[in-house]
Write a protein that holds these residues in place. Structure first.
Motif, mmCIF file in Angstrom:
data_model
loop_
_atom_site.group_PDB
_atom_site.id
_atom_site.type_symbol
_atom_site.label_atom_id
_atom_site.label_comp_id
_atom_site.label_asym_id
_atom_site.label_seq_id
_atom_site.Cartn_x
_atom_site.Cartn_y
_atom_site.Cartn_z
ATOM 1 N N GLY A 182 -1.538 29.025 -25.893
ATOM 2 C CA GLY A 182 -0.905 30.074 -26.685
ATOM 3 C C GLY A 182 -1.921 30.986 -27.341
ATOM 4 N N GLU A 183 -3.037 30.422 -27.786
ATOM 5 C CA GLU A 183 -4.065 31.242 -28.430
ATOM 6 C C GLU A 183 -4.851 32.073 -27.412
ATOM 7 O OE1 GLU A 183 -4.338 31.941 -31.706
ATOM 8 O OE2 GLU A 183 -2.424 30.897 -31.463
ATOM 9 N N ASN A 231 -0.552 31.631 -35.733
ATOM 10 C CA ASN A 231 -1.160 30.620 -34.861
ATOM 11 C C ASN A 231 -0.076 29.956 -34.014
ATOM 12 O OD1 ASN A 231 -2.459 28.284 -33.805
ATOM 13 N ND2 ASN A 231 -3.888 28.270 -35.521
ATOM 14 N N SER A 232 -0.268 29.952 -32.701
ATOM 15 C CA SER A 232 0.727 29.388 -31.784
ATOM 16 C C SER A 232 0.712 27.870 -31.770
ATOM 17 C CB SER A 232 0.473 29.900 -30.367
ATOM 18 O OG SER A 232 -0.771 29.397 -29.882
ATOM 19 N N VAL A 255 -9.594 31.768 -35.064
ATOM 20 C CA VAL A 255 -8.200 31.534 -35.437
ATOM 21 C C VAL A 255 -8.133 30.293 -36.316
ATOM 22 C CG1 VAL A 255 -5.860 31.129 -34.613
ATOM 23 C CG2 VAL A 255 -7.441 32.533 -33.255
ATOM 24 N N ARG A 256 -7.662 30.469 -37.544
ATOM 25 C CA ARG A 256 -7.581 29.340 -38.467
ATOM 26 C C ARG A 256 -6.248 28.612 -38.324
ATOM 27 N NH1 ARG A 256 -10.983 29.562 -43.835
ATOM 28 N NH2 ARG A 256 -12.787 30.756 -43.100
ATOM 29 N N LEU A 257 -6.284 27.355 -38.713
ATOM 30 C CA LEU A 257 -5.105 26.508 -38.595
ATOM 31 C C LEU A 257 -3.934 27.051 -39.400
ATOM 32 C CD1 LEU A 257 -4.260 23.770 -37.288
ATOM 33 C CD2 LEU A 257 -4.869 22.690 -39.452
ATOM 34 N N ALA A 259 -2.762 23.280 -34.089
ATOM 35 C CA ALA A 259 -2.041 22.100 -34.556
ATOM 36 C C ALA A 259 -2.034 20.980 -33.524
ATOM 37 C CB ALA A 259 -0.612 22.490 -34.934
ATOM 38 N N ASP A 260 -1.887 21.336 -32.251
ATOM 39 C CA ASP A 260 -1.812 20.303 -31.222
ATOM 40 C C ASP A 260 -3.039 19.397 -31.217
ATOM 41 O OD1 ASP A 260 0.622 21.211 -30.420
ATOM 42 O OD2 ASP A 260 0.018 21.783 -28.382
#
Length: 516
Positions: free
Chosen positions: A85-86, A79-80, A72-74, A35-36
């Motif tokens: 974080g990931e 999801n961090s 890793v999907r959004l 997200a970031d």
């Protein structure tokens, strides 16, 4: 223990340095939609869709080539939302013995990566990004001891290094390094402007478009008509199409602006280049081959190659040389908020309205629209350069901070004190009238200098020069301009300044929180 190989969204190259040094069976490739990265500015919907689709296609290609890919999907509930974080979650899943990653293209991500070794207590091997022609270390060496960083001299060194458009005895083709004087033609009626090659979205891209449409509905821009290349194969098709259909006229008309024509003879390859789907040297070599085969003239090919191996490499070197201070530079003390019409396009200035419309619809505007319309207006009006930089970073599909920030802070806004450009890229309505057809249909009259019906660029131009006279009067490149100012009657100078102030008083600022 396996090596964890994170690949960022702008590193989608199969010969990436971090992949070359490890066997597929000894590595876990980690790709992260977080997200970031979609919201550190409110990115154009089309950019988010492009990056996510290209990442998912690249992951499939890696998997087919035998790599183990942890993707890793959004919309993964666990999801961090950020890279660190990931990495922490991947550490728990895979227990790697080391992290191997190519250096980031942006300062803020570099700061994250620099903290991983101590945070996770394991080796982090950060490799140079050798997809560029000039390394950051090479640029620093080139810049050392120079009073000014003149791009032309850097470009010549890159020509020598690559051998592009060079003769066997080490001289530039046809004896000239730079043919920019041949690349400033005004728009010509009846020209046929070819569009870039568009690609119908496949299932992966359609899934991403649906995700972006739902999750980022409030972001600027349109998704309709998405057709950008999302794989290296498509990008090379787009490159071939440009070389065949548009490159021959690119040079002559590269500075032209035409109402309703979004692409003209431009390549629109920068999104693929900046993602890593194309490499700069292969793009420049394709243009050079067209010249050698007699398919494109030298002024077009030289102008195009200069943008790729000259300016693009130069601004990257400048970014890493002058960060982080360049991000906050405001050498002209500009403090006006960004006008609302940069988002809405609701202005009677047709040149501005057209540039914003194209930006909204396509996440695109060519370099003269960006520099001499959107950027020029912001500088003349005294808009805070960080607001301008945030806007450019948010709205363009090809915008990454390493390329966007120097172009805005240094070239467009002259906010770095003249380190990148020796004079401000300021222009009045006459320039826009010469290089476009916009003024013919504009509500404002470009021939009028002052008053409510005059082109606002005219008064804003002289008001800008008057405001910053102490800074620019001694600039030898601006001596003629100030000589013209000196010849004006005091009443004419006052009229310019009063007209500029009256126009600026009508501008509505953008709503707060528009960028982040």
């Amino acid at each position: 223990m396996a090596t964890l190989v994170p690949i960022l969204g702008d590193q989608l190259s199969h010969d990436l340095a971090s992949l070359r040094g490890v066997a597929p069976g000894d590595a876990i490739v980690l790709m992260m939609e977080v997200a970031d990265e979609t919201t550190y500015v409110r990115h154009h919907k089309r950019k988010i869709a492009l990056v996510l689709s290209a990442m998912r296609h690249f992951a499939e290609e890696l998997h087919a080539a035998g790599w183990t890919v942890d993707y890793v999907r959004l919309d993964d509930p666990a999801n961090s939302g950020n890279f660190t974080g990931e990495i922490a979650r991947a550490m728990r899943r895979h227990r790697p013995g080391a992290i191997r990653i190519v250096e980031s293209g942006e300062w803020r991500v570099k700061m994250m990566i620099d903290g991983w070794s101590s945070r996770f207590d394991l080796p982090v091997n950060v490799l140079p990004d050798d997809r560029f022609i000039c390394s950051t270390l090479e640029f620093q060496t080139w810049a050392q001891g120079r009073a000014s960083l003149v791009m032309e001299y850097f470009y010549r060194d890159m020509r020598r290094k690559t051998g592009l458009l060079m003769t066997a005895d080490g001289k530039p083709e046809c004896g000239e390094w730079n043919l920019d004087k041949e690349n400033r033609a005004s728009p010509k009626p009846g020209l046929n402007y070819p569009e870039p090659l568009h690609f119908a979205p496949d299932e992966i891209t359609n899934d991403v478009i649906a995700l972006v449409s739902n999750r980022f509905a409030g972001h600027f821009g349109r998704l309709e008509g998405f057709g950008l290349p999302v794989t290296a194969g498509e990008a090379r098709q787009a490159l071939d199409h440009f070389v065949r259909t548009a490159l021959p006229e690119f040079g002559t008309y590269q500075d032209t602006m035409v109402t309703g024509q979004d692409w003209l003879f431009h390549s629109w390859l920068s999104p693929a280049l900046n993602l890593g789907l194309l490499k700069p040297l292969e793009v420049a070599q394709a243009a050079a081959r067209a010249y050698a085969a007699g398919l494109a003239p030298l002024n077009a090919v030289e102008g195009f190659i200069r943008q790729i191996i000259g300016w693009r490499e130069y601004v990257r070197g400048y970014y890493w040389l002058d960060m982080p201070q360049v991000a906050v530079a405001n050498g002209l003390g500009a403090d006006r908020p960004l006008p609302a019409f940069y988002w809405t396009g609701e202005t009677d200035m047709l040149c501005m309205a057209e540039a914003v419309r194209n930006t909204r619809d396509n996440g695109y505007a060519h370099h003269i629209q960006r520099l001499m319309v959107l950027g020029n207006f912001a500088m003349l009006a005294g808009v805070r350069p960080q607001d301008v930089a945030d806007w450019f970073l948010a709205v363009y599909v090809d915008a990454y901070e390493w390329v966007e920030l120097p172009n805005v802070i240094g070239m467009s806004q002259h906010a770095d004190g003249g380190r990148l450009a020796t004079k401000p890229y300021a222009g009045g309505g006459a320039y826009i009238n010469r290089m476009s057809d916009h003024c013919k249909a504009c509500r404002y009259d470009v021939r009028q200098k002052t008053g409510p019906d005059a082109c606002p660029f005219n008064a804003l131009y002289w008001d800008f020069l008057a405001r910053h006279e102490r800074k620019f009067r001694k600039n030898r490149r601006m001596a003629t301009i100030y000589a013209n100012w000196d010849r004006m009657m005091p009443e004419q100078r006052d009229s310019y300044r009063a007209s500029a102030a009256a126009f600026l008083d009508t501008i509505e600022p953008a709503a707060s929180g528009w960028a982040r």
